[in-house]
Design a protein around this motif. Structure first.
Motif, short mmCIF file in Angstrom:
data_model
loop_
_atom_site.label_atom_id
_atom_site.label_comp_id
_atom_site.label_asym_id
_atom_site.label_seq_id
_atom_site.Cartn_x
_atom_site.Cartn_y
_atom_site.Cartn_z
N ASP A 89 0.82 -1.21 0.00
CA ASP A 89 0.00 0.00 0.00
C ASP A 89 0.86 1.26 0.00
O ASP A 89 0.50 2.26 -0.63
CB ASP A 89 -0.95 0.01 1.20
N GLN A 90 2.01 1.22 0.68
CA GLN A 90 2.90 2.38 0.67
C GLN A 90 3.43 2.64 -0.74
O GLN A 90 3.48 3.79 -1.19
CB GLN A 90 4.07 2.17 1.64
N LYS A 91 3.84 1.58 -1.43
CA LYS A 91 4.32 1.73 -2.81
C LYS A 91 3.22 2.25 -3.72
O LYS A 91 3.45 3.09 -4.59
CB LYS A 91 4.85 0.39 -3.34
N HIS A 92 2.01 1.74 -3.52
CA HIS A 92 0.87 2.17 -4.32
C HIS A 92 0.58 3.65 -4.07
O HIS A 92 0.32 4.41 -5.01
CB HIS A 92 -0.34 1.30 -3.99
N LEU A 93 0.64 4.08 -2.81
CA LEU A 93 0.40 5.49 -2.47
C LEU A 93 1.44 6.39 -3.14
O LEU A 93 1.10 7.45 -3.66
CB LEU A 93 0.42 5.67 -0.95
N ILE A 94 2.68 5.96 -3.15
CA ILE A 94 3.74 6.74 -3.81
C ILE A 94 3.43 6.89 -5.30
O ILE A 94 3.56 7.97 -5.87
CB ILE A 94 5.12 6.10 -3.57
N ALA A 95 3.01 5.79 -5.93
CA ALA A 95 2.67 5.82 -7.37
C ALA A 95 1.50 6.76 -7.63
O ALA A 95 1.50 7.51 -8.61
CB ALA A 95 2.35 4.42 -7.86
N VAL A 96 0.51 6.75 -6.75
CA VAL A 96 -0.66 7.63 -6.90
C VAL A 96 -0.23 9.09 -6.77
O VAL A 96 -0.63 9.94 -7.57
CB VAL A 96 -1.75 7.28 -5.86
N ARG A 97 0.60 9.37 -5.80
CA ARG A 97 1.07 10.75 -5.60
C ARG A 97 1.92 11.24 -6.77
O ARG A 97 1.85 12.40 -7.17
CB ARG A 97 1.81 10.87 -4.28
N LYS A 98 2.71 10.34 -7.33
CA LYS A 98 3.50 10.71 -8.53
C LYS A 98 2.57 11.03 -9.70
O LYS A 98 2.82 11.96 -10.46
CB LYS A 98 4.45 9.58 -8.91
N ALA A 99 1.50 10.25 -9.84
CA ALA A 99 0.54 10.50 -10.92
C ALA A 99 -0.14 11.85 -10.74
O ALA A 99 -0.32 12.60 -11.70
CB ALA A 99 -0.50 9.38 -10.98
N LEU A 100 -0.51 12.17 -9.51
CA LEU A 100 -1.13 13.48 -9.23
C LEU A 100 -0.14 14.61 -9.56
O LEU A 100 -0.55 15.65 -10.09
CB LEU A 100 -1.59 13.56 -7.78
N LYS A 101 1.12 14.40 -9.27
CA LYS A 101 2.13 15.40 -9.60
C LYS A 101 2.27 15.56 -11.12
O LYS A 101 2.41 16.68 -11.62
CB LYS A 101 3.48 14.99 -8.98
N ARG A 102 2.19 14.44 -11.85
CA ARG A 102 2.25 14.52 -13.32
C ARG A 102 1.05 15.28 -13.88
O ARG A 102 1.19 16.00 -14.87
CB ARG A 102 2.34 13.11 -13.93
N ILE A 103 -0.10 15.15 -13.24
CA ILE A 103 -1.28 15.91 -13.68
C ILE A 103 -1.00 17.40 -13.52
O ILE A 103 -1.26 18.19 -14.43
CB ILE A 103 -2.55 15.49 -12.91
N LYS A 104 -0.45 17.78 -12.38
CA LYS A 104 -0.14 19.20 -12.13
C LYS A 104 0.90 19.74 -13.11
O LYS A 104 0.88 20.91 -13.48
CB LYS A 104 0.34 19.38 -10.69
N ASN A 105 1.81 18.85 -13.56
CA ASN A 105 2.88 19.27 -14.47
C ASN A 105 2.51 19.07 -15.95
O ASN A 105 3.36 19.23 -16.82
CB ASN A 105 4.16 18.49 -14.17
N ASP A 106 1.25 18.72 -16.20
CA ASP A 106 0.76 18.47 -17.57
C ASP A 106 1.52 17.35 -18.29
O ASP A 106 1.67 17.37 -19.51
CB ASP A 106 0.81 19.75 -18.42
N ASP A 107 2.01 16.37 -17.52
CA ASP A 107 2.71 15.22 -18.10
C ASP A 107 1.90 13.94 -17.97
O ASP A 107 2.37 12.87 -18.34
CB ASP A 107 4.05 14.99 -17.38
N TYR A 108 0.70 14.04 -17.45
CA TYR A 108 -0.10 12.85 -17.17
C TYR A 108 -0.58 12.18 -18.46
O TYR A 108 -0.95 12.85 -19.41
CB TYR A 108 -1.31 13.19 -16.30
#
Length: 121
Positions: free
Chosen positions: A63-82
């Motif tokens: 779950d910790q690894k999954h949470l990190i992946a989710v947070r990275k995806a949210l960051k990519r959305i903010k950076n228009d890289d999603y």
């Protein structure tokens, strides 16, 4: 990808982040050390408790690894890289994002990565 689609994925990721944070909060109680008092707990019960503790610990790490992946995806959305593969730069298929909105790689690059990992093992 259309702005409405990105917004939908962002909402899914935010909800997933909240769920994972809840899971991680609950599972930390279950991963406390197993009591060694043989008088209160038989060997079999203690063994079961230790096995359950190991399973909870593994789920907690997953779950910790999954949470990190989710947070990275949210960051990519903010950076228009999603929605773009981090390996080849191509768009990730929407069906893949529907199943796993936190994914970083297209299916081809994911397959290549898994093959490389198998050959290292």
């Amino acid at each position: 990808m259309k702005p409405a689609q990105i917004e939908r994925y962002e909402k899914e990721l935010i909800q997933l982040e909240a769920e994972l944070m809840g899971f991680l909060g609950l599972s930390s109680e279950s991963s406390q050390a197993v009591e060694l008092d043989q008088a209160r707990m038989g060997r079999v019960s203690r063994g079961d408790a230790m096995q359950q503790q190991a399973m909870v610990s593994a789920a907690h790490q997953r779950d910790q690894k999954h949470l990190i992946a989710v947070r990275k995806a949210l960051k990519r959305i903010k950076n228009d890289d999603y929605g773009f593969c981090l390996e080849c730069g191509e768009e990730i298929n929407l069906k893949r994002l529907d199943v796993s909105p936190e994914t970083e790689l297209c299916l081809d690059c994911q397959s290549l990565q898994e093959q490389r990992q198998k050959t290292r093992s």
